[in-house]
Design a protein around this motif. Sequence first.
Motif, PDB file in Angstrom:
ATOM      1  N   ILE A   1       0.839  -1.199   0.000  1.00  0.00           N
ATOM      2  CA  ILE A   1       0.000   0.000   0.000  1.00  0.00           C
ATOM      3  C   ILE A   1       0.874   1.250   0.000  1.00  0.00           C
ATOM      4  CG2 ILE A   1      -1.709   1.322   1.299  1.00  0.00           C
ATOM      5  CD1 ILE A   1      -2.744  -1.321   2.443  1.00  0.00           C
ATOM      6  N   ALA A   2       1.851   1.288   0.903  1.00  0.00           N
ATOM      7  CA  ALA A   2       2.721   2.462   1.019  1.00  0.00           C
ATOM      8  C   ALA A   2       3.485   2.714  -0.278  1.00  0.00           C
ATOM      9  CB  ALA A   2       3.697   2.275   2.184  1.00  0.00           C
ATOM     10  N   GLU A   3       3.977   1.651  -0.904  1.00  0.00           N
ATOM     11  CA  GLU A   3       4.732   1.815  -2.145  1.00  0.00           C
ATOM     12  C   GLU A   3       3.841   2.360  -3.258  1.00  0.00           C
ATOM     13  OE1 GLU A   3       8.130  -1.666  -1.898  1.00  0.00           O
ATOM     14  OE2 GLU A   3       6.037  -2.265  -2.116  1.00  0.00           O
ATOM     15  N   ASN A   4       2.601   1.889  -3.319  1.00  0.00           N
ATOM     16  CA  ASN A   4       1.675   2.374  -4.341  1.00  0.00           C
ATOM     17  C   ASN A   4       1.311   3.835  -4.130  1.00  0.00           C
ATOM     18  OD1 ASN A   4       0.337   0.481  -6.504  1.00  0.00           O
ATOM     19  ND2 ASN A   4       0.801  -0.828  -4.737  1.00  0.00           N
ATOM     20  N   ILE A   5       1.081   4.215  -2.879  1.00  0.00           N
ATOM     21  CA  ILE A   5       0.700   5.599  -2.594  1.00  0.00           C
ATOM     22  C   ILE A   5       1.798   6.567  -3.021  1.00  0.00           C
ATOM     23  CG2 ILE A   5       0.334   7.246  -0.698  1.00  0.00           C
ATOM     24  CD1 ILE A   5      -1.297   5.099   0.716  1.00  0.00           C
ATOM     25  N   HIS A   6       3.055   6.177  -2.848  1.00  0.00           N
ATOM     26  CA  HIS A   6       4.168   7.092  -3.132  1.00  0.00           C
ATOM     27  C   HIS A   6       4.873   6.776  -4.447  1.00  0.00           C
ATOM     28  CE1 HIS A   6       3.913   9.073   0.748  1.00  0.00           C
ATOM     29  NE2 HIS A   6       3.838   7.904   1.329  1.00  0.00           N
ATOM     30  N   LEU A   7       4.289   5.902  -5.264  1.00  0.00           N
ATOM     31  CA  LEU A   7       4.917   5.543  -6.528  1.00  0.00           C
ATOM     32  C   LEU A   7       5.031   6.775  -7.426  1.00  0.00           C
ATOM     33  CD1 LEU A   7       6.016   3.022  -7.955  1.00  0.00           C
ATOM     34  CD2 LEU A   7       3.788   2.778  -9.050  1.00  0.00           C
ATOM     35  N   GLY A   8       6.257   7.108  -7.801  1.00  0.00           N
ATOM     36  CA  GLY A   8       6.496   8.293  -8.615  1.00  0.00           C
ATOM     37  C   GLY A   8       6.777   9.540  -7.805  1.00  0.00           C
ATOM     38  N   SER A   9       6.506   9.479  -6.502  1.00  0.00           N
ATOM     39  CA  SER A   9       6.803  10.633  -5.624  1.00  0.00           C
ATOM     40  C   SER A   9       7.390  10.100  -4.313  1.00  0.00           C
ATOM     41  CB  SER A   9       5.530  11.443  -5.358  1.00  0.00           C
ATOM     42  OG  SER A   9       4.511  10.617  -4.819  1.00  0.00           O
ATOM     43  N   GLU A  10       8.437   9.276  -4.460  1.00  0.00           N
ATOM     44  CA  GLU A  10       9.038   8.600  -3.309  1.00  0.00           C
ATOM     45  C   GLU A  10       9.671   9.584  -2.323  1.00  0.00           C
ATOM     46  OE1 GLU A  10       9.439   7.749  -6.422  1.00  0.00           O
ATOM     47  OE2 GLU A  10       8.631   5.706  -6.598  1.00  0.00           O
ATOM     48  N   ILE A  11       9.564   9.270  -1.050  1.00  0.00           N
ATOM     49  CA  ILE A  11      10.212  10.059   0.000  1.00  0.00           C
ATOM     50  C   ILE A  11      11.628   9.519   0.176  1.00  0.00           C
ATOM     51  CG2 ILE A  11      10.139  10.748   2.428  1.00  0.00           C
ATOM     52  CD1 ILE A  11       7.116  10.286   2.360  1.00  0.00           C
ATOM     53  N   THR A  12      12.624  10.361  -0.098  1.00  0.00           N
ATOM     54  CA  THR A  12      14.011   9.891  -0.066  1.00  0.00           C
ATOM     55  C   THR A  12      14.832  10.660   0.966  1.00  0.00           C
ATOM     56  OG1 THR A  12      14.642  11.428  -1.836  1.00  0.00           O
ATOM     57  CG2 THR A  12      13.928   9.218  -2.493  1.00  0.00           C
ATOM     58  N   ARG A  13      15.926  10.028   1.312  1.00  0.00           N
ATOM     59  CA  ARG A  13      16.898  10.655   2.231  1.00  0.00           C
ATOM     60  C   ARG A  13      18.284  10.189   1.807  1.00  0.00           C
ATOM     61  NH1 ARG A  13      17.223   9.759   8.816  1.00  0.00           N
ATOM     62  NH2 ARG A  13      18.793  11.389   9.229  1.00  0.00           N
ATOM     63  N   ARG A  14      19.107  11.156   1.413  1.00  0.00           N
ATOM     64  CA  ARG A  14      20.460  10.875   0.924  1.00  0.00           C
ATOM     65  C   ARG A  14      20.444   9.904  -0.246  1.00  0.00           C
ATOM     66  NH1 ARG A  14      23.541  10.115   6.773  1.00  0.00           N
ATOM     67  NH2 ARG A  14      23.196  12.270   7.535  1.00  0.00           N
ATOM     68  N   GLY A  15      19.464  10.082  -1.116  1.00  0.00           N
ATOM     69  CA  GLY A  15      19.391   9.273  -2.321  1.00  0.00           C
ATOM     70  C   GLY A  15      18.727   7.922  -2.153  1.00  0.00           C
ATOM     71  N   LEU A  16      18.327   7.588  -0.929  1.00  0.00           N
ATOM     72  CA  LEU A  16      17.663   6.307  -0.670  1.00  0.00           C
ATOM     73  C   LEU A  16      16.244   6.547  -0.167  1.00  0.00           C
ATOM     74  CD1 LEU A  16      20.564   4.440   1.180  1.00  0.00           C
ATOM     75  CD2 LEU A  16      19.910   4.206  -1.230  1.00  0.00           C
ATOM     76  N   ILE A  17      15.349   5.591  -0.429  1.00  0.00           N
ATOM     77  CA  ILE A  17      13.975   5.725   0.051  1.00  0.00           C
ATOM     78  C   ILE A  17      13.944   5.657   1.570  1.00  0.00           C
ATOM     79  CG2 ILE A  17      11.700   4.614   0.105  1.00  0.00           C
ATOM     80  CD1 ILE A  17      12.161   3.707  -2.747  1.00  0.00           C
ATOM     81  N   ASP A  18      13.291   6.630   2.174  1.00  0.00           N
ATOM     82  CA  ASP A  18      13.121   6.665   3.628  1.00  0.00           C
ATOM     83  C   ASP A  18      11.850   5.871   3.950  1.00  0.00           C
ATOM     84  OD1 ASP A  18      12.571   7.274   6.288  1.00  0.00           O
ATOM     85  OD2 ASP A  18      13.349   9.320   6.124  1.00  0.00           O
ATOM     86  N   TRP A  19      12.049   4.586   4.264  1.00  0.00           N
ATOM     87  CA  TRP A  19      10.891   3.701   4.448  1.00  0.00           C
ATOM     88  C   TRP A  19      10.083   4.057   5.683  1.00  0.00           C
ATOM     89  CZ3 TRP A  19       9.182   1.386   0.506  1.00  0.00           C
ATOM     90  CH2 TRP A  19      10.051   0.925  -0.493  1.00  0.00           C
ATOM     91  N   ARG A  20      10.737   4.563   6.708  1.00  0.00           N
ATOM     92  CA  ARG A  20      10.005   4.939   7.924  1.00  0.00           C
ATOM     93  C   ARG A  20       9.024   6.062   7.620  1.00  0.00           C
ATOM     94  NH1 ARG A  20      10.369   8.591  12.124  1.00  0.00           N
ATOM     95  NH2 ARG A  20       9.554   7.829  14.121  1.00  0.00           N
ATOM     96  N   GLN A  21       9.502   7.126   6.957  1.00  0.00           N
ATOM     97  CA  GLN A  21       8.634   8.239   6.608  1.00  0.00           C
ATOM     98  C   GLN A  21       7.592   7.833   5.570  1.00  0.00           C
ATOM     99  OE1 GLN A  21       8.277  11.256   7.948  1.00  0.00           O
ATOM    100  NE2 GLN A  21       9.756  10.561   9.498  1.00  0.00           N
ATOM    101  N   THR A  22       7.980   6.938   4.660  1.00  0.00           N
ATOM    102  CA  THR A  22       7.041   6.448   3.652  1.00  0.00           C
ATOM    103  C   THR A  22       5.846   5.771   4.305  1.00  0.00           C
ATOM    104  OG1 THR A  22       8.760   6.164   1.965  1.00  0.00           O
ATOM    105  CG2 THR A  22       6.749   4.847   1.717  1.00  0.00           C
ATOM    106  N   HIS A  23       6.115   4.910   5.292  1.00  0.00           N
ATOM    107  CA  HIS A  23       5.029   4.194   5.965  1.00  0.00           C
ATOM    108  C   HIS A  23       4.233   5.111   6.886  1.00  0.00           C
ATOM    109  CE1 HIS A  23       7.113   0.591   4.505  1.00  0.00           C
ATOM    110  NE2 HIS A  23       5.982  -0.047   4.722  1.00  0.00           N
ATOM    111  N   LEU A  24       4.921   6.052   7.539  1.00  0.00           N
ATOM    112  CA  LEU A  24       4.202   6.990   8.413  1.00  0.00           C
ATOM    113  C   LEU A  24       3.255   7.868   7.606  1.00  0.00           C
ATOM    114  CD1 LEU A  24       7.005   8.123  10.922  1.00  0.00           C
ATOM    115  CD2 LEU A  24       4.960   6.768  11.446  1.00  0.00           C
ATOM    116  N   ARG A  25       3.746   8.392   6.479  1.00  0.00           N
ATOM    117  CA  ARG A  25       2.909   9.249   5.636  1.00  0.00           C
ATOM    118  C   ARG A  25       1.754   8.457   5.028  1.00  0.00           C
ATOM    119  NH1 ARG A  25       0.131  13.575   4.601  1.00  0.00           N
ATOM    120  NH2 ARG A  25       0.188  14.299   2.451  1.00  0.00           N
TER     121      ARG A  25
END
Length: 508
Positions: free
Chosen positions: A99-123
Amino acid sequence: MPAPILRTERITKRFHGVIALSDVSLEIAPGEVHAICGENGAGKSTLMKVLSGVHPAGTFDGSIEMDGERVSFRSVSDSEARGIAIIHQELALVPHLSIAENIHLGSEITRRGLIDWRQTHLRAAELMERVGLKENPATRVSDLGVGQQQLIEIAKALAKDVKVLILDEPTAALGESDSERLLDLVRGFRDQGITCIVISHRLREVLSVADRITVIRDGATIETMRRDDPETNEGRIIRAMVGRDLDSLFPPRDPDIGDELFRVEGWTVHHPTDPERIVVDDAAFTVRAGEIVGFAGLMGAGRTELAMSIFGGSYGSAVTGRAFKDGTRIDVRTVDQAIRHGIAYATEDRKQHGLNLVADIQENVSTAALTRLSHGGLVDRVRERKIADAFRYKMNIKAPSVRTITGDLSGGNQQKVVLSKWLFANPDVLFLDEPTRGIDVGAKYEIYGIINELAAQGKAIIVISSELPEILGLSDRIYTMSEGRVTGEVAREDADQELLMHLMTAGA
């Protein structure tokens, strides 16, 4: 009225020489909820695809203005950059992502070039809460029902910074309570100054949420009316949509109900990926020849899971229980066995499970009973075409020929192809799961007439619907479900929405 945030001038769109939109002019005021109504095939979705860049500039005639400035959207990205987001009626999710990946697909939340999974799931969790989706953000989309997937689409749109939010049949996959929650969200968007364009066939919802309503018929704008106008009501909208009065939303019927035809006892179904979770718990029901039995329940009540598991174990694991036809116990553990015993299931998700959208009408109509058309391993294509033509005429399928690709049809005509497929198979017991979802009032009336005709032929009809007026208008008896259990059985003459809602929430 303030200057429009969005305006179209004489939009005309053609597909293979067929006019889908003809000189459509429309003005959308800032911060309003503007409903677009019309029959299937009227051009509503085509217009929204023009506005959102799905049909890019250059593929249509006419112009679009936003905030008084002429715009040319070459892609969806262009329209999103100007603050327009669209939620399509067709789901556009990646089933094997979470679900989280679909919601942010194309507008990923990143940190230092990597996906910030904690913020992705929180958002994602925040957005899911706004739309009322109570699931783990890490849940894979393919494990969810179509109604829950629709909520993910809405959450995905909310993740964008939108000025104009276009919702194409947003409540079509939702039950009563979830639909009302979504409409409350739309009202909240209006309070926040977000403009919403809502396409819906549910006229009661339109009248409850829209500030203005525009009706489109045969690709042209017919009229725009204000909700607060005393003359604006369902009757006026229907007349504008279909060009005539509908004396009743449901065709007349004089039931001729016979003996018990089908019975289920002690039916229990476990979740396909979580065997400890019971989805249908000791369900039992009967349906007689010539009877229409309705199943009412909120999303997740287990109605679809019950029907699919009976139809050859199409859903679930560790399915137990007994099924009887004409008093004799039958084996329905496979789809082939269910069909041979005269059981059919028309799915709620016609696009993914009910039809082959890249095949033509002819091929789709014959798929459930090809053995009736084959000789020596070869399909009699001439007879297949004649049968498909007969169904096109009988079901009033609006298409140039049976060689028309099914994916090019409107939702209502696709639903008629689904019904044609199962009518050709000539079942005795027919499960209809959300048979009029996303279909306009005129097409609904036609499908209701088909259902009544099937019952008059002595078929046993089970209708699953999230629209209580539909359940009440069609059914001879009504079962309610909540949390996987059958919670009530009510005769048509004793039923009303309040009683059904009480039984649908029993134990919840």
